[in-house]
Every structure is written in structure tokens, then in C-alpha cells.
Design an enzyme around this catalytic site. Structure first.
Site, short mmCIF file in Angstrom:
data_model
loop_
_atom_site.label_atom_id
_atom_site.label_comp_id
_atom_site.label_asym_id
_atom_site.label_seq_id
_atom_site.Cartn_x
_atom_site.Cartn_y
_atom_site.Cartn_z
N TYR A 1 11.16 9.01 1.52
CA TYR A 1 11.19 7.94 0.51
C TYR A 1 11.93 8.33 -0.78
CZ TYR A 1 7.70 5.91 3.61
OH TYR A 1 7.06 5.40 4.72
N ALA B 1 2.84 -0.54 5.05
CA ALA B 1 2.31 -0.57 6.42
C ALA B 1 1.79 -1.95 6.83
CB ALA B 1 1.20 0.46 6.54
N ARG C 1 12.50 5.22 12.95
CA ARG C 1 11.24 5.97 12.83
C ARG C 1 10.31 5.65 14.00
NH1 ARG C 1 8.95 5.31 6.97
NH2 ARG C 1 7.72 7.10 7.69
N ARG D 1 5.11 11.13 -2.37
CA ARG D 1 4.79 10.81 -0.98
C ARG D 1 6.02 11.04 -0.09
NH1 ARG D 1 4.64 4.67 1.36
NH2 ARG D 1 3.79 5.15 3.40
N GLU E 1 12.49 -9.19 2.90
CA GLU E 1 11.67 -8.05 3.33
C GLU E 1 12.46 -6.77 3.10
OE1 GLU E 1 10.34 -8.18 7.45
OE2 GLU E 1 10.20 -6.00 7.49
N ASN F 1 8.16 -5.38 -0.35
CA ASN F 1 7.97 -4.18 0.46
C ASN F 1 6.47 -4.10 0.73
OD1 ASN F 1 7.74 -1.75 1.72
ND2 ASN F 1 8.96 -0.59 0.25
N PRO G 1 0.80 -1.23 0.00
CA PRO G 1 0.00 0.00 0.00
C PRO G 1 0.83 1.28 0.00
CG PRO G 1 -0.07 -1.06 2.14
CD PRO G 1 0.56 -2.03 1.20
N ASN G 2 0.35 2.22 -0.78
CA ASN G 2 0.88 3.58 -0.87
C ASN G 2 2.20 3.70 -1.63
OD1 ASN G 2 -1.28 4.90 0.65
ND2 ASN G 2 -0.47 3.75 2.39
N HIS H 1 12.53 -2.39 3.01
CA HIS H 1 11.99 -1.06 3.29
C HIS H 1 12.92 -0.01 2.74
CE1 HIS H 1 8.98 -2.95 5.72
NE2 HIS H 1 9.95 -3.65 6.29
C1 DQA Z 1 8.03 1.32 4.12
C2 DQA Z 1 8.03 1.60 5.61
C3 DQA Z 1 6.65 1.36 6.20
O1 DQA Z 1 6.66 1.62 7.60
C4 DQA Z 1 5.64 2.29 5.56
O2 DQA Z 1 4.34 2.03 6.05
C5 DQA Z 1 5.67 2.21 4.08
C6 DQA Z 1 6.96 2.13 3.40
C7 DQA Z 1 9.39 1.66 3.47
O3 DQA Z 1 9.60 1.24 2.33
O4 DQA Z 1 10.23 2.34 4.08
O5 DQA Z 1 4.65 2.31 3.40
O6 DQA Z 1 7.80 -0.06 3.91
#
Ligand code: DQA
Length: 148
Positions: A23, A82, A112, A18, A103, A79, A10-11, A105
């Protein structure tokens, strides 16, 4: 030629606009190009996906596990955004499908908010990468390629 799945949750479709201080300025399309180049370097095919829907991620992780078992997929860079911090369903999908997952990020989640420090995925991941920016995708692909 084997495939690597890069699965974004998501996102991550909003990359580029964003929270660029967190990011970076690169878009998801830029990340796809980066992943294509990394896969090409290793003689691998890329399957690059993004969804905002948890259930669809479960479906794709199950399919990826079947492809890995069939010998056509090396594994997945995930990735989960959230959902990383909340989703028992993603944990169960990776475990149940027997999928090799890195995994990933973009940000260093451990530097954070406290709610980002817990991962449901880490216990079923082969490895965890955080904080390398979008360059982490290329690094994770190289690491998976080494296992091919
Ligand atoms: C993320 C870190 C997560 O905490 C966040 O919700 C994201 C992006 C990252 O790539 O740093 O959506 O996965």
C-alpha cells in the site's frame, strides 16, 4: 461549489504502516492532502472520511446519494477495503441511493489473492480503478470532476 466524497473503509486508517510493500508509505493524512489538491484543481470541495464500520459506510453512502440528488455532490470515490469483497449492504446502499461511485483500490486486487478478485461494488459503480497506488485517488477525482 460542488463536493466530492472520498470514502475509505476498514483498515485504511493504518495506511503508512500497514503492509507498505503493498500500500506504500503514505499515510491517510497524506492521501487527504492529495485529494484536497485534486479537488482544488477542479474547483470542487472535498469531504474526506474513513471508518472501520460497515453500517456507518451505509449511512454515509445514503447521505451522499441524497446530496447528489439535491445537486450539491458530484459523486464519491469509494475504497471500501475488504468490505468490497463481502458487502451486499454496500452494494444495496449505492444502488438504492443512486450514487455515482468510482470504486478504488490502491493495490491491483486482481494480481493478489483470489478472494480479492470479486467485488460486490463493481456492478453498481460507474468505474473501477485499481493498482495506481495512492495516486489513484487523484485520478479518480479528476474522472469524477469531468462528470460534474
Ligand atoms: C484495498 C484492497 C482490499 O482487498 C483490501 O482489503 C484493502 C485495501 C486497496 O486499496 O488496495 O483493505 O481496497
Amino acid at each position: 461549489m460542488k463536493t466530492i466524497l472520498v470514502l475509505n473503509g476498514p483498515n485504511l486508517n493504518l495506511l503508512g504502516t500497514r503492509e507498505p510493500a503493498v500500500y506504500g508509505a503514505q499515510t491517510l493524512a497524506d492521501v487527504k492532502v492529495l485529494c484536497e489538491q485534486a479537488c482544488a484543481t477542479h474547483g470542487l470541495k472535498l469531504d474526506f472520511r474513513q471508518t472501520n464500520h460497515e453500517g456507518l459506510m451505509v449511512d454515509w453512502l445514503q447521505e451522499a446519494g441524497a446530496a447528489q440528488a439535491a445537486g450539491t455532490l458530484v459523486g464519491a470515490v469509494v475504497n471500501a477495503g475488504a468490505y468490497t469483497h463481502t458487502s451486499v449492504a454496500l452494494h444495496d446502499a449505492i444502488k438504492g441511493a443512486g450514487l455515482t461511485v468510482i470504486e478504488l483500490h490502491i493495490s491491483n486486487v486482481h494480481a493478489r489473492e483470489a478472494f480479492r478478485h470479486h467485488s460486490c461494488i463493481a456492478p453498481v459503480a460507474k468505474a473501477v480503478m485499481a493498482g495506481f497506488g495512492v495516486a489513484g485517488y487523484g485520478l479518480a477525482i479528476s474522472a469524477l470532476a469531468a462528470m460534474a
